[in-house]
Design a protein around this motif. Structure first.
Motif, PDB file in Angstrom:
ATOM      1  N   ILE A   1       0.743  -1.067   0.045  1.00  0.00           N
ATOM      2  CA  ILE A   1       0.014  -0.020  -0.144  1.00  0.00           C
ATOM      3  C   ILE A   1       0.982   1.313   0.012  1.00  0.00           C
ATOM      4  N   THR A   2       2.042   1.198   0.767  1.00  0.00           N
ATOM      5  CA  THR A   2       2.637   2.181   0.874  1.00  0.00           C
ATOM      6  C   THR A   2       3.515   2.664  -0.514  1.00  0.00           C
ATOM      7  N   THR A   3       4.130   1.516  -1.116  1.00  0.00           N
ATOM      8  CA  THR A   3       4.641   1.803  -2.126  1.00  0.00           C
ATOM      9  C   THR A   3       3.901   1.998  -3.541  1.00  0.00           C
ATOM     10  N   GLY A   4       2.750   1.491  -3.472  1.00  0.00           N
ATOM     11  CA  GLY A   4       1.892   1.797  -4.597  1.00  0.00           C
ATOM     12  C   GLY A   4       1.276   3.175  -4.485  1.00  0.00           C
ATOM     13  N   PHE A   5       0.658   3.611  -3.414  1.00  0.00           N
ATOM     14  CA  PHE A   5       0.272   4.963  -3.254  1.00  0.00           C
ATOM     15  C   PHE A   5       1.418   6.006  -3.211  1.00  0.00           C
ATOM     16  N   GLY A   6       2.532   5.639  -2.703  1.00  0.00           N
ATOM     17  CA  GLY A   6       3.699   6.739  -2.833  1.00  0.00           C
ATOM     18  C   GLY A   6       4.065   6.992  -4.346  1.00  0.00           C
ATOM     19  N   ALA A   7       3.917   5.817  -5.094  1.00  0.00           N
ATOM     20  CA  ALA A   7       4.101   5.908  -6.447  1.00  0.00           C
ATOM     21  C   ALA A   7       3.096   6.795  -7.315  1.00  0.00           C
ATOM     22  N   LEU A   8       1.931   6.467  -6.895  1.00  0.00           N
ATOM     23  CA  LEU A   8       0.891   7.398  -7.443  1.00  0.00           C
ATOM     24  C   LEU A   8       1.019   8.778  -7.246  1.00  0.00           C
ATOM     25  N   PHE A   9       1.397   9.062  -6.007  1.00  0.00           N
ATOM     26  CA  PHE A   9       1.706  10.502  -5.380  1.00  0.00           C
ATOM     27  C   PHE A   9       2.542  10.946  -6.544  1.00  0.00           C
ATOM     28  N   MET A  10       3.870  10.459  -6.910  1.00  0.00           N
ATOM     29  CA  MET A  10       4.767  11.101  -7.621  1.00  0.00           C
ATOM     30  C   MET A  10       4.417  11.030  -9.205  1.00  0.00           C
ATOM     31  N   VAL A  11       3.542  10.202  -9.409  1.00  0.00           N
ATOM     32  CA  VAL A  11       3.004   9.930 -11.006  1.00  0.00           C
ATOM     33  C   VAL A  11       2.076  11.244 -11.158  1.00  0.00           C
ATOM     34  N   ALA A  12       1.154  11.331 -10.195  1.00  0.00           N
ATOM     35  CA  ALA A  12       0.174  12.290 -10.266  1.00  0.00           C
ATOM     36  C   ALA A  12       0.589  13.717 -10.225  1.00  0.00           C
ATOM     37  N   ALA A  13       1.785  13.761  -9.230  1.00  0.00           N
ATOM     38  CA  ALA A  13       2.474  14.994  -9.268  1.00  0.00           C
ATOM     39  C   ALA A  13       3.219  15.455 -10.625  1.00  0.00           C
TER      40      ALA A  13
END
Length: 320
Positions: free
Chosen positions: A192-204
């Motif tokens: 969960i941490t890795t997935g949403f951390g990646a989504l944070f960077m992708v969306a940013a």
């Protein structure tokens, strides 16, 4: 006689120049163009294959380190294959982009057929090598990554939200494959941490591109015109919140101070993790997170925070 000799000296080089194909790059220039198209700067993303083994403290053996090195190389080859195919497909569109027109394929330095062939060879080679040299799940995950990314190049990058999901899943697969290669059970909070951390960077990244698009001339990523900056801001803020929550639960899952440990390092590392997210959010909010690797590698405060986090988590793994 002297005048004739001088005249011949001036005219002699002309036939040699006429035999050269104007504008055709040499073999060395093409090779350099292929390497640039493979995006060496992006290879740093593949260090995510070390995430699960490092978190589990299972990098002590030479055999495990060698296996991870192999997985890193195979994933790098697979990712480079996707970049080559993507640039070959988008060559015409990239020529109208103010920045992407300088890419080797779009600029004509690397022929489109050569980019396709090189990408195909790298992709098939990585898939076959993973099937022969790694366990079945590792080979399956790497092959699935290739298939998903090629589908992204062909169609999925033009579908709202799905494009964000595919890119995020690519990062998550990188983090998963290291643990799968070594047979390490993956914590749900780690995923969960890795997935949403990646989504944070992708969306940013998408948000920054959308902000810059408002003032830039020339063509840009077509799908960005269908997103609003407000929506992309909402996505990266939501993803950042879930990533922080997931990390907190992951850190607290292990309980209090481990036997032989001076302090609850894993729980204390939450502070550094939150600070890192807040620091990266500064660039996201400004619309300058369009190149995540530049933010991560060039921002000194973020680098210091990252080192502090790594030290804390390392002491937690070592039970110091």
């Amino acid at each position: 006689m002297a005048e004739r000799t001088t005249g011949l000296a001036v005219l002699a080089p002309e036939p040699a120049v006429a035999r050269q194909a104007p504008g055709r790059p040499g073999a060395l220039a093409v090779a350099r163009g292929l390497v640039r198209t493979a995006r060496p700067r992006q290879w740093v993303k593949n260090t995510l294959v070390l995430a699960a083994p490092l978190a589990a403290g299972q990098l002590a053996s030479w055999s495990g380190a060698a296996r991870l090195g192999l997985v890193f190389a195979l994933f790098t080859a697979a990712a480079s294959a996707v970049y080559l195919v993507n640039d070959a497909r988008d060559a015409e569109a990239d020529r109208a982009h103010p920045v992407k027109r300088h890419r080797p394929v779009a600029a004509g330095l690397v022929p489109v057929p050569l980019a396709y062939v090189t990408g195909t060879v790298l992709g098939l080679g990585a898939a076959v090598a993973s099937a022969v040299l790694c366990n079945a799940m590792t080979a399956l995950l790497l092959t699935a990554y290739l298939a998903m990314q090629l589908a992204y190049c062909v169609r999925l990058k033009h579908v709202l939200v799905v494009d964000l999901t595919v890119v995020t899943t690519g990062f998550l697969m990188r983090a998963m494959i290291g643990g799968i290669a070594l047979g390490i059970p993956l914590s749900r909070w780690f995923l969960i941490t890795t997935g949403f951390g990646a989504l944070f960077m992708v969306a940013a990244k998408r948000y920054s591109e959308a902000v810059q698009m408002e003032t830039a001339d020339g063509a840009t990523r077509a799908l960005l015109t269908q997103y609003t900056t407000g929506y992309l801001r909402f996505v990266w803020q939501l993803a950042a919140g879930v990533a922080v929550l997931g990390y907190c639960l992951w850190a607290l899952e292990s309980g209090g101070v481990a036997a032989g440990s001076l302090l609850p390092w894993r729980q204390l590392s939450v502070v550094a993790f939150v600070l890192a997210v807040l620091r990266y959010a500064v660039f996201a909010d400004r619309g300058t997170a369009g190149e995540p690797e530049d933010v991560v590698l060039r921002d000194r405060p973020l680098a210091v925070i990252g080192l502090v986090w790594a030290a804390m988590y390392g002491m937690a793994v070592a039970d110091l």
